[in-house]
Design a protein around this motif. Structure first.
Motif, PDB file in Angstrom:
ATOM      1  N   UNK A  81       0.839  -1.199   0.000  1.00 49.08           N
ATOM      2  CA  UNK A  81       0.000   0.000   0.000  1.00 49.08           C
ATOM      3  C   UNK A  81       0.875   1.251   0.000  1.00 49.08           C
ATOM      4  N   UNK A  82       1.886   1.284   0.851  1.00 49.64           N
ATOM      5  CA  UNK A  82       2.775   2.445   0.915  1.00 49.64           C
ATOM      6  C   UNK A  82       3.512   2.635  -0.413  1.00 49.64           C
ATOM      7  N   UNK A  83       4.037   1.550  -0.960  1.00 53.67           N
ATOM      8  CA  UNK A  83       4.764   1.650  -2.226  1.00 53.67           C
ATOM      9  C   UNK A  83       3.859   2.084  -3.373  1.00 53.67           C
ATOM     10  N   UNK A  84       2.649   1.574  -3.400  1.00 56.52           N
ATOM     11  CA  UNK A  84       1.722   1.965  -4.464  1.00 56.52           C
ATOM     12  C   UNK A  84       1.363   3.442  -4.358  1.00 56.52           C
ATOM     13  N   UNK A  85       1.131   3.918  -3.155  1.00 54.36           N
ATOM     14  CA  UNK A  85       0.830   5.345  -2.968  1.00 54.36           C
ATOM     15  C   UNK A  85       2.011   6.194  -3.421  1.00 54.36           C
ATOM     16  N   UNK A  86       3.230   5.810  -3.032  1.00 54.53           N
ATOM     17  CA  UNK A  86       4.409   6.567  -3.452  1.00 54.53           C
ATOM     18  C   UNK A  86       4.575   6.548  -4.963  1.00 54.53           C
ATOM     19  N   UNK A  87       4.351   5.405  -5.576  1.00 57.89           N
ATOM     20  CA  UNK A  87       4.496   5.308  -7.031  1.00 57.89           C
ATOM     21  C   UNK A  87       3.461   6.178  -7.747  1.00 57.89           C
ATOM     22  N   UNK A  88       2.229   6.165  -7.271  1.00 57.86           N
ATOM     23  CA  UNK A  88       1.180   6.977  -7.897  1.00 57.86           C
ATOM     24  C   UNK A  88       1.472   8.462  -7.708  1.00 57.86           C
ATOM     25  N   UNK A  89       1.957   8.844  -6.531  1.00 55.13           N
ATOM     26  CA  UNK A  89       2.326  10.248  -6.303  1.00 55.13           C
ATOM     27  C   UNK A  89       3.482  10.674  -7.196  1.00 55.13           C
ATOM     28  N   UNK A  90       4.465   9.807  -7.365  1.00 55.93           N
ATOM     29  CA  UNK A  90       5.588  10.130  -8.243  1.00 55.93           C
ATOM     30  C   UNK A  90       5.125  10.217  -9.691  1.00 55.93           C
ATOM     31  N   UNK A  91       4.232   9.361 -10.081  1.00 54.66           N
ATOM     32  CA  UNK A  91       3.730   9.370 -11.456  1.00 54.66           C
ATOM     33  C   UNK A  91       2.865  10.591 -11.716  1.00 54.66           C
ATOM     34  N   UNK A  92       2.061  10.978 -10.747  1.00 48.78           N
ATOM     35  CA  UNK A  92       1.148  12.100 -10.941  1.00 48.78           C
ATOM     36  C   UNK A  92       1.743  13.464 -10.672  1.00 48.78           C
ATOM     37  N   UNK A  93       2.966  13.535 -10.180  1.00 49.55           N
ATOM     38  CA  UNK A  93       3.559  14.821  -9.833  1.00 49.55           C
ATOM     39  C   UNK A  93       4.359  15.455 -10.940  1.00 49.55           C
ATOM     40  N   UNK A  94       3.980  15.240 -12.185  1.00 50.16           N
ATOM     41  CA  UNK A  94       4.778  15.725 -13.308  1.00 50.16           C
ATOM     42  C   UNK A  94       4.765  17.240 -13.446  1.00 50.16           C
TER      43      UNK A  94
END
Length: 143
Positions: free
Chosen positions: A51-64
């Motif tokens: 869950x933590x890794x998925x949230x971090x990955x989505x935040x990194x992907x969406x923070x363009x």
């Protein structure tokens, strides 16, 4: 968003981590020769990590739109993926006699590598934007 290579790296890393919700980590052969598949979501600590890794990955992907925040989140996601891979390696060493681990146990390592490449390209992209900004501002000051 998708025309930048760092977005592709972070997107693939997000897919790798998110796919672990539906994958098995290992197989365990019981005393009566019954094979039991063990999913990542069956263990509470693995579920929290995912869950933590998925949230971090989505935040990194969406923070363009905010490159430096995207860079920081991608670096934190890379470090967390390495930590999760270390946890999996510890469990492998501890339980390798009773379990057969799946090849999906290497997904966090691949995601960490892709996060590193994404963070590196985010910095390169930011350097290009800053140098172009400096060139434009120096040209307008001369006129």
């Amino acid at each position: 968003m998708w025309q930048r290579v760092q977005t592709l790296y972070l997107g693939v890393a997000t897919l790798l981590i998110a796919s672990l919700f539906w994958c098995d980590i290992a197989r365990q052969i019981g005393a009566d020769s019954v094979v039991e598949n063990i999913a990542y979501t069956s263990s509470g600590i693995y579920l929290v990590w995912l869950i933590i890794l998925t949230i971090l990955q989505v935040l990194a992907l969406g923070g363009y739109k905010w490159r430096m925040k995207q860079f920081r989140v991608a670096v934190v996601a890379c470090i967390m993926c390495f930590a999760f891979q270390g946890w999996l390696a510890y469990d492998f060493v501890r339980l390798h006699e009773t379990m057969t681990f799946s090849w999906t146990a290497l997904f966090p390592l691949a995601a960490a590598f892709l996060d590193f490449l994404g963070a590196r390209n985010i910095l390169l992209d930011e350097a290009i934007v800053q140098s172009a900004h400096r060139l434009r501002s120096s040209r307008t000051k001369k006129h």
